[in-house]
Design a protein around this motif. Structure first.
Motif: not given
Length: 117
Positions: A18-23, A39-44, A80-81, A95-96
């Motif tokens: 789920a987190s991979g798809g939403f990322a 948001l992508t960073g949090a999902l990663a 990303a950072l 990152l996504g």
């Protein structure tokens, strides 16, 4: 209660997939709106924790370890950072994409709660 049991979703949804798809979706959206990079960073981060909980052996069975893909998520997170002005537009998408690759390569592993008994 083990740490891996805390990550088990009561609805039966696999947190890694789920987190991979939403990322991947948030990474694509970050090309338009920079808000989605966070948001992508949090999902990663959620994906990496869900993946790491599968690495330890449970019940004599070891999940597929794809260290190269997990390492690429870490490298993309560092990018990303630290990305500078010419590259800051693609950091969320990168990152996504790596997070989606991590979720995609573990699709052959049984879902998170199966086989634990």
């Amino acid at each position: 209660m083990k740490f891996a049991d805390l990550l088990r979703a009561p609805t039966g949804i696999d947190p890694l997939r789920a987190s991979g798809g939403f990322a991947a979706l948030a990474g694509t959206a970050s090309l338009v709106e920079p808000y989605f990079v966070g948001l992508t960073g949090a999902l990663a981060a959620i994906s990496l924790v869900a993946w790491a909980s599968r690495v330890s052996p449970r019940g004599g069975r070891r999940a597929a370890t794809n260290w190269a893909v997990a390492g690429s998520v870490g490298v993309a997170g560092a990018f990303a950072l630290l990305a500078g002005p010419p590259w800051d537009g693609v950091r969320g998408a990168l990152l996504g994409a790596t997070t989606f690759a991590l979720a995609w390569t573990t699709r052959t592993v049984p879902p998170f709660g199966e086989g634990d008994r």
